[in-house]
Design an enzyme around this catalytic site. Structure first.
Site, PDB file in Angstrom:
ATOM      1  N   GLY A  14       0.796  -1.070  -0.052  1.00 43.92           N
ATOM      2  CA  GLY A  14      -0.005  -0.034  -0.142  1.00 43.92           C
ATOM      3  C   GLY A  14       0.942   1.272   0.048  1.00 43.92           C
ATOM      4  O   GLY A  14       1.917   1.322   0.647  1.00 43.92           O
ATOM      5  N   GLY A 117       6.217  -2.699   3.260  1.00 49.16           N
ATOM      6  CA  GLY A 117       5.925  -3.039   4.712  1.00 49.16           C
ATOM      7  C   GLY A 117       6.495  -4.428   4.622  1.00 49.16           C
ATOM      8  O   GLY A 117       7.297  -4.950   3.897  1.00 49.16           O
ATOM      9  N   SER A 120       5.626  -7.202   1.801  1.00 53.16           N
ATOM     10  CA  SER A 120       6.300  -7.012   0.898  1.00 53.16           C
ATOM     11  C   SER A 120       7.945  -7.522   0.767  1.00 53.16           C
ATOM     12  O   SER A 120       8.372  -8.127   0.098  1.00 53.16           O
ATOM     13  CB  SER A 120       6.218  -5.402   0.283  1.00 53.16           C
ATOM     14  N   THR A 141       4.959   2.119   6.105  1.00 53.54           N
ATOM     15  CA  THR A 141       3.680   1.641   6.211  1.00 53.54           C
ATOM     16  C   THR A 141       3.009   2.672   7.296  1.00 53.54           C
ATOM     17  O   THR A 141       3.500   2.769   8.163  1.00 53.54           O
ATOM     18  CB  THR A 141       3.629   0.173   6.804  1.00 53.54           C
ATOM     19  N   ILE A 142       1.726   3.050   6.733  1.00 53.44           N
ATOM     20  CA  ILE A 142       1.137   3.897   7.789  1.00 53.44           C
ATOM     21  C   ILE A 142       0.703   3.061   9.151  1.00 53.44           C
ATOM     22  O   ILE A 142       0.580   3.650  10.443  1.00 53.44           O
ATOM     23  CB  ILE A 142      -0.384   4.415   7.176  1.00 53.44           C
ATOM     24  N   ASP A 143       0.650   1.829   9.079  1.00 53.28           N
ATOM     25  CA  ASP A 143       0.395   1.058  10.216  1.00 53.28           C
ATOM     26  C   ASP A 143       1.296   0.878  11.344  1.00 53.28           C
ATOM     27  O   ASP A 143       1.245   0.465  12.618  1.00 53.28           O
ATOM     28  CB  ASP A 143       0.065  -0.539   9.681  1.00 53.28           C
ATOM     29  N   GLU A 238      -9.717   0.145  12.844  1.00 48.96           N
ATOM     30  CA  GLU A 238     -10.605  -0.629  12.043  1.00 48.96           C
ATOM     31  C   GLU A 238     -10.443  -2.481  12.256  1.00 48.96           C
ATOM     32  O   GLU A 238     -11.402  -3.017  12.036  1.00 48.96           O
ATOM     33  CB  GLU A 238      -9.984  -0.549  10.592  1.00 48.96           C
ATOM     34  N   ARG A 279     -22.558   9.744  15.803  1.00 50.05           N
ATOM     35  CA  ARG A 279     -22.314   9.833  14.280  1.00 50.05           C
ATOM     36  C   ARG A 279     -20.798   9.140  13.940  1.00 50.05           C
ATOM     37  O   ARG A 279     -20.001   9.032  14.977  1.00 50.05           O
ATOM     38  CB  ARG A 279     -22.036  11.118  13.870  1.00 50.05           C
TER      39      ARG A 279
HETATM   40  O1  F6P Z   1      -1.509  -1.472   5.277  1.00 49.72           O
HETATM   41  C1  F6P Z   1      -1.875  -0.283   5.025  1.00 49.72           C
HETATM   42  C2  F6P Z   1      -3.446  -0.177   5.047  1.00 49.72           C
HETATM   43  O2  F6P Z   1      -3.721   1.332   4.583  1.00 49.72           O
HETATM   44  C3  F6P Z   1      -4.257  -0.614   6.091  1.00 49.72           C
HETATM   45  O3  F6P Z   1      -3.987   0.187   7.321  1.00 49.72           O
HETATM   46  C4  F6P Z   1      -5.642  -0.823   5.531  1.00 49.72           C
HETATM   47  O4  F6P Z   1      -6.207  -1.699   6.347  1.00 49.72           O
HETATM   48  C5  F6P Z   1      -5.204  -1.395   4.316  1.00 49.72           C
HETATM   49  O5  F6P Z   1      -3.841  -1.016   3.991  1.00 49.72           O
HETATM   50  C6  F6P Z   1      -6.179  -0.906   3.193  1.00 49.72           C
HETATM   51  O6  F6P Z   1      -5.659  -1.786   1.837  1.00 49.72           O
HETATM   52  P1  F6P Z   1      -6.119  -1.198   0.451  1.00 49.72           P
HETATM   53  O7  F6P Z   1      -5.550  -0.006  -0.192  1.00 49.72           O
HETATM   54  O8  F6P Z   1      -5.813  -2.454  -0.514  1.00 49.72           O
HETATM   55  O9  F6P Z   1      -7.709  -0.957   0.692  1.00 49.72           O
END
Ligand code: F6P
Length: 371
Positions: A14, A117, A120, A141-143, A238, A279
Site C-alpha cells: 500500500g 511493509g 512486501s 507503512t502507515i500501520d 479498523e 455519528r
Molecule cells: O497496510 C496499510 C493499509 O492502509 C491498512 O491500514 C488498510 O487496512 C489497508 O492498507 C487498505 O488496503 P487497500 O489500499 O488495499 O484498501
C-alpha cells in the site's frame, strides 16, 4: 565493498506519504556520492515481471525538486500479485518468481532497494534469495507495525491526518452535543488509533490488541457528561472486533474483504444505551494521501541515504530501521514473520490511561515509582 553500477529501486504494498522522499534520497545518494545509474521499477515487482520491462531511469532533475513534497509514489505500487502465487484470469495461481529474477538480470541491475511493509519485504527477500540477488529494504507503512523499527515511513503523516480529523470533529460534536466515532486504519495494529487519538484529544481509544467492553465505553461517556461536557470523541482502529470477539469486514466488488464496519457497529450499540446522538466517520485512504509531514520526510531521507550506503558496503539482506533516535540496520530475516503490535504495557498506553482515556482492559493507572 561491492562493485555497483546500476541500482534498482521499487515501492511495494500500500502507498503512503513519504515514498517519493525515500526514492529521492536513494537517487541523490547513489548519484552524488557513488556516481551510479538508478532505475525506478514500476508497479512494485510487476515492472521486472513485465515484457518489455517496465522501468524508468531516475535522474537528479526528476520532478524539478518537487519529489520530496509529493504524496503517493511516482513508481506506482500494488499490494497484490505475489510472484510465488500470482493470480491468473482463470482463478488459478502461477509461480512467476523466475520472471522477476530474469527481469533483474535483463536490466543489468547490480542491486535493488525495496521500499515496502513487512509483507512486501518478506516476498522480495524470498525472491532475491532464490535468485541470489542483492537487496536492501526500507520500511514503510502507515500501520507502523514493521518489527525492529520504531517508525516506518508514512506513520507520522497518517496520525497527522487523524489529529486533523479530530480537530474538525470536535467543534461540530460540541455544537450538536454528539458522540463522534472516528474509525481509522491500521489493520491488526492499533498504533494509528492510539497515537492519533491521544494527540487529537479522544475520550475513548479502542485498539485490536486490548479487549474492551461496551459498559466501559458507556461509563466513560457518562463520566464526561457528569463533568459537564455533552460531547465525546471515540477513536476506533479498523481491526477491532465486536465486544463479543467477532471480526468485522466489508466485502467489496470482486469479493475482496477489507477491514471496516466497527465504527457503525459501535454507533448502533451505543445508541441503544445512551441518549446522546452518535455519528460515524470512517477516515479510510485519506490517511495515506497528501504531503508527507516533516518527520516523514526526514525519516525517508535518512533511510534512503543509509540504504544506499549498505548497498555500497555490500551489506545485503538487511533493512534500515529507526532505533534510539538514529538509523541502524537489521537482518530482514529478523523483521518478517510477524507484526509489531501495540504492547498493552507500553508507555503510550500508560499515557492514554493517565489522561483518563478509556482504552479497554483494566483501565486503572498504576503510578510509576521513581528509582
Ligand atoms: O497496510 C496499510 C493499509 O492502509 C491498512 O491500514 C488498510 O487496512 C489497508 O492498507 C487498505 O488496503 P487497500 O489500499 O488495499 O484498501
Amino acid at each position: 565493498m561491492s562493485e555497483i553500477h546500476r541500482l534498482g529501486v521499487l515501492t511495494s504494498g500500500g502507498d503512503c506519504a513519504g515514498l517519493n522522499a525515500a526514492i529521492r534520497a536513494v537517487v541523490h545518494r547513489a548519484i552524488y556520492t557513488y556516481g551510479w545509474t538508478v532505475y525506478g521499477i514500476r508497479e512494485a515487482n510487476m515492472g521486472l515481471m513485465s515484457r518489455p520491462l517496465d522501468y524508468q531511469e531516475l535522474t537528479l532533475d526528476l520532478f524539478q525538486g518537487n519529489l520530496l513534497r509529493m504524496g503517493g509514489t511516482i513508481l506506482g505500487t500494488t499490494n497484490k500479485g505475489d510472484p510465488f502465487a500470482f493470480p491468473m484470469p482463470d482463478g488459478t495461481t502461477k509461480d512467476r518468481s523466475q520472471e522477476f529474477i530474469e527481469g533483474f538480470h535483463m536490466l543489468g541491475l547490480d542491486a535493488l532497494v525495496v521500499i515496502g511493509g513487512d509483507g512486501s519485504l518478506m516476498i522480495l527477500d524470498k525472491l532475491c534469495q532464490q535468485g541470489g540477488l542483492a537487496m536492501v529494504g526500507i520500511p514503510k507503512t502507515i500501520d507502523n507495525d514493521v518489527n525492529q523499527t520504531e517508525f516506518a515511513i508514512g506513520f507520522s503523516t497518517a496520525i497527522h491526518v487523524v489529529v486533523e480529523a479530530l480537530d474538525r470533529l470536535q467543534p461540530t460534536a460540541s455544537s450538536h452535543h454528539r458522540v463522534m466515532i472516528l474509525e481509522v486504519m491500521g489493520r491488526d495494529a492499533g498504533h494509528i488509533a492510539l497515537s492519533g487519538g491521544i494527540a487529537g484529544g479522544a475520550d475513548v481509544i479502542l485498539v485490536p490488541e486490548i479487549p474492551y467492553s461496551l459498559d466501559g465505553i458507556v461509563a466513560k461517556i457518562e463520566e464526561v457528561r457528569r463533568e459537564g461536557r455533552r460531547h465525546a470523541l471515540v477513536v476506533v482502529a479498523e481491526g477491532c472486533k465486536t465486544a463479543d470477539g467477532t471480526p468485522l469486514t466489508v466485502t467489496w466488488a470482486g469479493k475482496q474483504a477489507r477491514y471496516g464496519g466497527i465504527g457503525y457497529y459501535l454507533s448502533e450499540k451505543l445508541a441503544e444505551r445512551i441518549d446522546t446522538e452518535v455519528r460515524v466517520t470512517a477516515l479510510g485512504h485519506v490517511q495515506r494521501g497528501g504531503q508527507p509531514t516533516a518527520q516523514d520526510r526526514l525519516l525517508a531521507s535518512s533511510f534512503g541515504v543509509h540504504a544506499v550506503d549498505l548497498v555500497a558496503a555490500g551489506k545485503f539482506g538487511r533493512m534500515v530501521a529507526w532505533q534510539d533516535r538514529g538509523v541502524v540496520d537489521v537482518p530482514i530475516s529478523s523483521v518478517v514473520g510477524g507484526s509489531r503490535l501495540v504492547d498493552p504495557d507500553d508507555a503510550v498506553v500508560h499515557t492514554a490511561r493517565g489522561l483518563g482515556i478509556y482504552v479497554g482492559g483494566d483501565n486503572t493507572v498504576p503510578v510509576k515509582q521513581s528509582a
